[in-house]
Design an enzyme around this catalytic site. Structure first.
Site, short mmCIF file in Angstrom:
data_model
loop_
_atom_site.label_atom_id
_atom_site.label_comp_id
_atom_site.label_asym_id
_atom_site.label_seq_id
_atom_site.Cartn_x
_atom_site.Cartn_y
_atom_site.Cartn_z
N HIS A 55 36.36 37.89 41.98
CA HIS A 55 35.64 39.06 41.55
C HIS A 55 36.07 40.34 42.34
CE1 HIS A 55 32.99 36.41 39.29
NE2 HIS A 55 33.15 35.65 40.29
N ASN A 128 27.89 34.74 35.78
CA ASN A 128 29.22 35.18 34.76
C ASN A 128 28.60 35.52 33.40
OD1 ASN A 128 31.14 34.99 36.64
ND2 ASN A 128 31.28 32.67 36.38
N TYR A 338 29.22 32.20 49.62
CA TYR A 338 29.04 33.56 49.34
C TYR A 338 28.58 34.45 50.61
CZ TYR A 338 29.94 33.77 44.26
OH TYR A 338 30.63 33.46 43.17
#
Length: 482
Positions: A55, A128, A338
């Site tokens: 990303h 997404n 993350y």
């Protein structure tokens, strides 16, 4: 007339000359004591933080979420406490596999990461533009992403390694079918749906848990790009999606999405014929219909891309009371991955940056680390438990209800089932003839140059999803399907 601002160094000292370095005479060498020159060069060398491993290229905007339906029977989260209530948000769109300089019109999933600045802290749903993903187990995530990046020797993208991995991972077929369909190249970010993708949870004031899927339905209508047009734009306007989003908001054409949920009780999940926490599969909307709960609107562009988009940090570990996670393996892996990526990429205090900082007060015992803002906790204690009545204390009323678990600890095969094909086959059969032809041509084109053993293995997956699916691709590749 406004007074001219004086240029200063980063430490606030006035700069007398920003055009000429200090030197030993008009033609002599430069001097090391030119702190302004050294500061400018040193800062310039560090202006790029490491790009996201996935990303990497993204676009973002601020907006609002407005509640349109009472769902307090499912959640005690304060942002849902009344119809009409608004919560500020920040949404980052992205492509997944490309680098920061890649084209917006590549065939790739699109990231849809949404941050709610609630009165109880920040809540992130990181998803997404597809309701499913390629893999089920986070142990395989580094392997999968390597296949979407570049070969170690040539630094080139490789169809061989992509299809080799997918041919050994039949659970990827549902997402592969979406990726190579007409929705594989959205026409910008405004004309696509978004999904939380994973199964999350909602918890109400009684401590009752419901499993939930999040859907964001574009109100602009679905639009996709034909492969030839996507290729043309990649060469003429590689920032097409970012330009479209930014200019739409600037002219007041604010994009909107209907925010919907699917709800499943714990009892329904326990009796469900499929694993409801398998991110490679969807929930039937006939069995678990969509419930519209609000509207998301984007209405303000960032003032500085680096500060507000590049440094934006999202993670499913950012939760508020009334929402929660699930046993979804991929989601649980992302809870760690993350936040850890942000600690490495932006810094251990990334939550203190304005775009990431909650609007609600922060009362923690975390101290120090690179770029600690403010007074770093001042004279307050940095340990707990302590004897100070005015120091932050835990609040048991926010505890989640217990989640029943069972089974011995082991490495269980995430491919123990055999149904990798029903969802992909059902999606194929929903397509009209034109969509099927496009899907088949897209896949055949992407498999050009892939070795025969990989092609044969992958064709078996297509055929098991639907004979016409496999036969169509085999014919397009000029391969005899045995």
């Amino acid at each position: 007339m406004s007074q001219t601002k004086t240029l200063t160094t980063a430490s606030g000292a006035p700069v007398a000359d920003n055009q000429n370095s200090r030197s030993a005479g008009p033609r002599g060498p430069l001097l090391l004591d030119d702190f302004h020159l050294i500061e400018k060069l040193a800062h310039f060398n560090r202006e790029n933080i490491p790009e996201r491993r996935v990303h990497a290229k993204g676009s973002g905007a601020y907006g609002t979420f407005t509640v349109s339906r009472d769902i307090t029977q499912y959640t005690s989260a304060k942002l849902f406490e009344s119809v009409g209530k608004q919560t500020p948000t920040f949404l980052r769109f992205s492509t997944v596999g490309g680098e920061r300089g890649s084209a917006d019109t590549e065939r790739d999933p699109r990231g849809f990461a949404l941050k709610f600045y609630t009165e109880e802290g920040n809540w992130d749903i990181v998803g997404n533009n597809t309701p499913v993903f390629f893999i089920r187990d986070p142990l395989k995530f580094p392997d999968f992403i390597h296949t979407q990046k570049r070969l170690p020797q040539s630094n080139l993208k490789s169809a061989q390694m992509m299809w080799d991995f997918w041919s050994h991972s039949p659970e990827a077929l549902h997402q592969v079918t979406i990726l190579f369909s007409d929705r594989g190249i959205p026409d910008g970010y405004r004309h696509m749906h978004g999904f939380g993708s994973h199964t999350y949870s909602l918890i109400n004031a009684k401590g009752e848990r419901h499993w939930v899927k999040w859907h964001y339905k574009t109100k602009q209508g679905i639009k996709n790009l034909a492969p030839a047009e996507a290729a043309r734009l990649a060469g003429t306007d590689p920032d097409y999606a970012q330009r479209d989003l930014f200019t739409a908001i600037e002219r007041g054409d604010f994009p909107k999405w209907s925010v919907c949920i699917q709800i499943m009780t714990e009892a329904q999940a326990a009796a469900h014929y499929e694993n409801p926490f398998d991110v490679t599969k969807t929930w039937s909307q006939k069995e678990f219909p969509l419930i519209e709960v609000g509207e998301l609107e984007l209405n303000r562009n960032p003032l500085n891309y680096f500060a507000e988009v590049e440094q934006a940090a999202f993670g499913p570990s950012n939760m508020v009371p009334g929402v929660g996670l699930s046993p979804d393996r991929m989601l649980q892996g992302r809870v760690f991955a993350y936040a850890d990526a942000h600690r490495y990429r932006v810094g251990t205090n990334h939550q203190q940056l304005p775009v990431n900082a909650p609007l609600s007060p922060v009362n923690s015992y975390q101290r120090d680390g690179s770029m600690a803002f403010g007074n770093n906790g001042g004279a307050a204690p940095n340990y707990e438990p302590n004897s100070y009545s005015d120091a932050p204390k835990q609040a048991p009323r926010y505890a989640e209800p217990p989640l029943a678990l069972s089974g011995g600890a082991a490495r269980y095969d995430h491919r123990e089932d055999t149904d990798y094909y029903s969802h992909a086959g059902a999606l194929f059969r929903l397509m009209n003839d034109e969509q099927k032809a496009l899907l088949i041509n897209n896949i055949a084109g992407a498999m050009t140059g892939v070795t025969a053993d990989v092609v044969d293995r992958q064709l078996q997956h297509f055929y098991k999803a639907d004979p016409a699916y496999g036969e169509g691709i085999a014919k397009a590749l000029g391969v005899s399907l045995k």
